[in-house]
Design an enzyme around this catalytic site. Structure first.
Site, PDB file in Angstrom:
ATOM      1  N   CYS A   9       0.811  -1.214   0.000  1.00 40.87           N
ATOM      2  CA  CYS A   9       0.000   0.000   0.000  1.00 40.87           C
ATOM      3  C   CYS A   9       0.844   1.263   0.000  1.00 40.87           C
ATOM      4  CB  CYS A   9      -0.903   0.023   1.232  1.00 40.87           C
ATOM      5  SG  CYS A   9       0.082  -0.010   2.744  1.00 40.87           S
ATOM      6  N   ASP A  32       2.492   2.527   2.463  1.00 37.70           N
ATOM      7  CA  ASP A  32       2.540   3.252   3.729  1.00 37.70           C
ATOM      8  C   ASP A  32       3.912   3.089   4.390  1.00 37.70           C
ATOM      9  OD1 ASP A  32       0.051   4.144   3.240  1.00 37.70           O
ATOM     10  OD2 ASP A  32      -0.963   2.645   4.476  1.00 37.70           O
ATOM     11  N   CYS A  59      -2.589   3.486   7.608  1.00 36.08           N
ATOM     12  CA  CYS A  59      -3.991   3.321   7.963  1.00 36.08           C
ATOM     13  C   CYS A  59      -4.153   3.107   9.464  1.00 36.08           C
ATOM     14  CB  CYS A  59      -4.554   2.127   7.217  1.00 36.08           C
ATOM     15  SG  CYS A  59      -3.852   0.580   7.791  1.00 36.08           S
ATOM     16  N   CYS A  73      -0.899  -5.044   7.073  1.00 32.49           N
ATOM     17  CA  CYS A  73      -0.474  -3.795   7.700  1.00 32.49           C
ATOM     18  C   CYS A  73       0.422  -4.077   8.906  1.00 32.49           C
ATOM     19  CB  CYS A  73      -1.669  -2.976   8.151  1.00 32.49           C
ATOM     20  SG  CYS A  73      -2.889  -2.734   6.846  1.00 32.49           S
TER      21      CYS A  73
HETATM   22  S1  FES Z   1      -3.176  -0.004   4.348  1.00 34.11           S
HETATM   23 FE1  FES Z   1      -1.091   0.531   4.383  1.00 34.11          FE
HETATM   24  S2  FES Z   1      -0.481  -0.137   6.332  1.00 34.11           S
HETATM   25 FE2  FES Z   1      -2.580  -0.582   6.322  1.00 34.11          FE
END
Ligand code: FES
Ligand code: PLP
Ligand code: PLP
Ligand code: FES
Lengths: 386, 139, 386, 139
Positions: free
Chosen positions: B35, B37, B61, B105
């Site tokens: 994702c 992140d 998230c 995540c």
């Molecule tokens: S969606 Fe990226 S860490 Fe949860």
């Protein structure tokens, strides 16, 4: 706690008058519209009247209206239905990179079935360029499918112009108007479309019911088979309650639409102004040519889901990307197509206003959002690195 | 994806050990390739190779923030070797589970911690400077 | 005028408790189940609970339940979905001549796509013979689809036995249980089915919502594409109100089912006796192995539609053939498959009782029917020729 | 198919000229190949070749009964030649229309009348006996 719903692009509450219109048909006038006795005839008449009403509002004729179970089915019936009917003539389809998954995934499926699909890019404001459509047309193009208004940015697409092009080149033209219908005027002749999808739950009607408008003469094959309902294009016992609700909701949404939408737009403009006053917040989509209720911003250094959860904890319902792709973690394909960076796309927020929102709602959101943003930014490694 | 349990929500609402550290002994940063992140962990290590202090910063998230918070809680006071055997699953189960689509995540948390420990050890061996935090990418 | 509804196989009124269960979800808990904010989570929870309940009642697990827009879609998803998924393994399908059009027409469509279909005959009582199923199995058979209870005669089919055969031969087995669910106990393990269709409006639930049960491990491809809802097998914003209504209706129908159905059967037996006392009236379908609420008779020398209209003029709603095939003029394919003559098939009458029918209803019908039959017979050239 | 107009329903409820005739001058019977329904018409012809009396018997749907009734009303008093120019469409439009799927039902009416006239004429020419009514099949 105050609850503020700003996610009308995901779905809307059913209007009380729509509920009132549907209610007698659950238990009293409940007949199967295909039955020939009086119970059936009552339902048939209600369905016929609803069909006439929907047709009139869209500028169509009753037999051009096919009821479906929603927008996703309407999109699939249009796209797969034309592909099935016209595959002898050609196997090329034109769409855009910013379509809803119902359109994109139907196209991707057709690619596995020997069709070629051109996914048109959009400009930085999220709009398809007519020159790109023209350039993509091939002798074997059988279908162009471009949405009327985007579900994330609200950006309006040049449907009339594409309609003209499609007509000139004798190509069937479908538009996914799921987001447009109920918010802006939609007339099938004015737009020059052969097929148009809409879904009741986007304009204060019930979920599970939609329409595919099919211009007379358009070649289309059904996706599933059974009784003769909906001219065999969409068999199954008619959901007459849904049909009645859809027609009523469409009637309400299009009555004094200008006044209602002007009020929504004024609130939206205030909300948009307030959001853009937060540092490093940027508008996504065309500033003017967008649905009246839509704001979409990227809030730098902040991730979308955390933002939604934080707002939700204070009673405010908004979304990031599209609510229809539950479980999807990818940043919005729409924003990426507009050239946003991954971080910007991941920090996008969609706020979509509706008829019941008030100035207090907007003030409330503008009051709570800046501290939330600040808090999340302070938690973010990107903010500190900048 | 839309139902986090209470423990997760608690760590999301009141994350423990948020922040940065000017005098960190090790910094680990990982990006989640599913994702995109990002999570960064700062550690302060005492004379007995124990994690005396720990802080995190996360762009991610709700699950990413909650797992960051949880992993810092779990690591605090552990020796580096103890911390190195902690894995992503341990973090998720300390949170009493995550929704299936959110399991990935939790990959960030232990990985960022391990990256910080690695960064600390590399510095001690003189391989690297604190200023360029060990960056790693995980699934 | 007294109104007597005896067409519960066509559709049923929505139960007041079902309406009550649905009502709050139109306007108050209206969120899109895919939204992550509280409005969405409320709807998601309601959908999850409904899915659990449905699964429990059918003896399945929640992830085996896929909500569809009704029985027709469930049948098509099962049949076309298996065909798409397994066409590499074989292209032969076994069904019967007495299936609903949703099954028959899906099979006929597949015949145009290179599949071979065996349509099994039935005996004079309208039942598929297990020996015929066995004889039809080929090495390339990928699917058997046989209905649980017939919609015209109510005749029950040997599902358990077919389930055993299918398992032995490792063939996917689907049953259209649209008529059975709500009237007789239905448990997926007991029946040994891999796929099972049901539709809420047949058991006092709303129209436009159904279920396809899909046993874990069954290979199936979706018919349309879009968001990730229903494990991608049936995308589109969930009709959460419909889902809630379906689950509530199923719960009500299966609570004290024995008692309720015994009452219906007692009335049915009285009605059946009275009808068979009219000269030259003959029962269609198995006398015992049929749904508790179903009577189907052929009234010689009289045509079905005239009979329905005449009864309708006196407030009684019944049907002839299947109400689902509106506009169809052909005599029932089910009765012809049972060996009835054209005239007998054309003069068939289906009366299907429900929970609200009373002894007075039955008496009323038995009082008005004989003079109607007499009048129509006196108008009939066949009666005079006999 | 489920909405007949009032005029059709009136003829269905109170069909004119139902019955048979022992001393008919001509009998016509037609079967509808779309649905298998059957209509029989009896005529009594006077000295001026006018239809003095007419009766019908029908095994068929509501539309079939209504069109039977209507055609007998229309034919009564007409000369045979006048009756022969009447067609199925005339009958349907005298009923102010039929639902689209029911249009084929009106095919029986004029055809049965014409068959009865044919039967009368054939008998007069001595070709046929009254007892075997002219049978025809139509669409
Ligand atoms: S969606 Fe990226 S860490 Fe949860
Ligand atoms: C642009 C667009 N198209 C299609 C759909 C799908 O419609 P439905 O949810 O009724 O299946 C949606 C919303 O969900 C949408 O916003
Ligand atoms: C046996 C059977 N299968 C399928 C269907 C189709 O279900 P639906 O009307 O919900 O599409 C029906 C009734 O209409 C039925 O009786
Ligand atoms: S259906 Fe046979 S005459 Fe109308």
């Amino acid at each position: 706690m105050r609850r503020v719903y700003l996610d009308h692009a995901a779905t809307t509450p059913v209007h009380p008058e729509v509920i009132a219109a549907m209610l007698p048909h659950f238990h009293n006038s409940f007949g199967n519209p295909s039955s020939i006795h009086s119970f059936g005839r009552e339902s048939r008449q209600a369905v016929d009247e609803a069909r006439e009403l929907v047709a009139k509002i869209l500028g169509a004729t009753a037999r051009e209206i096919v009821f479906t179970s929603g927008g996703t089915e309407a999109d699939n019936l249009a796209i797969q239905g034309v592909a099935l009917a016209k595959k002898g003539q050609g196997r090329h389809i034109i769409t855009s990179q910013i379509e809803h998954h119902a359109v994109l995934d139907a196209c991707k499926y057709l690619e596995t079935q020997g069709f070629a699909v051109t996914y048109l890019p959009v400009n930085a404001e999220g709009q398809v360029q007519i020159a790109d459509v023209l350039a993509a047309i091939r002798p074997d193009t059988i279908l162009i499918t471009i949405m009327h208004a985007n579900n994330e940015t609200g950006a309006l697409q040049p449907i009339r112009e594409i309609g003209r092009l499609a007509k000139e080149h004798k190509i069937t033209f479908h538009t996914d108007a799921v987001q447009a219908v109920g918010s802006i005027p939609v007339n099938v002749d004015d737009l020059g479309v052969d097929l148009l999808s809409l879904s009741a739950h986007k304009f204060y009607g019930p979920k599970g019911i939609g329409v595919l408008y099919i211009r007379n003469g358009t070649k289309l094959k059904p996706l599933y088979h059974g009784g003769g309902q909906e001219r065999k294009l969409r068999p199954g016992t008619e959901n007459h309650v849904g049909v009645i609700g859809l027609a009523k909701a469409l009637e309400l949404a299009t009555t004094e639409m200008d006044t209602k939408q002007a009020k929504i737009k004024a609130l939206r403009d205030k909300l948009m102004g307030g959001l853009l006053a937060i540092p490093e917040v940027k508008l996504n989509g065309h500033p003017e040519e967008r649905l009246p209720g839509n704001v979409n911003v990227s809030i730098r250094y902040v991730e979308g889901e955390s933002l939604i959860l934080s707002l939700d904890m204070q009673g405010v319902a908004v979304s990031s990307g599209s609510a229809c792709t539950s479980g999807s973690l990818d940043p919005s394909h729409v924003l990426l197509a507009m050239g946003l960076s991954h971080g910007e796309a991941h920090g996008s927020l969609r706020l979509t206003l509706g008829q019941d929102n008030t100035e207090e709602d907007v003030d409330y959101v503008l009051g709570i959002l800046p501290p939330i943003v600040l808090r999340l930014r302070q938690m973010s490694p990107l903010y500190h690195k900048r | 994806m839309n139902s986090y349990n209470e423990k997760v929500m608690d760590h999301f609402k009141n994350p423990r050990n948020v922040g940065s550290m000017d005098d960190a002994d090790g910094i680990g940063e990982v990006g989640n390739i599913s994702c995109g992140d990002i999570m960064r962990i700062y550690i302060k290590v005492d004379g007995e190779e124990r994690i005396a202090d720990i802080k995190f910063q996360t762009f991610g998230c709700g699950a990413a923030i909650a797992t960051s918070s949880m992993v810092t809680e779990m690591a605090k006071g552990k020796t580096l070797d103890e911390a190195l055997v902690m894995n992503n699953k341990d973090v998720a189960s300390s949170l009493e589970g995550l929704p299936p689509v959110k399991m990935h995540c939790s990959n960030l948390a232990a990985d960022a911690l391990h990256a910080a420990i690695k960064n600390y050890r590399e510095q001690k061996l003189g391989h690297k400077d604190i200023s360029d935090a060990a960056e790693a990418h995980t699934h």
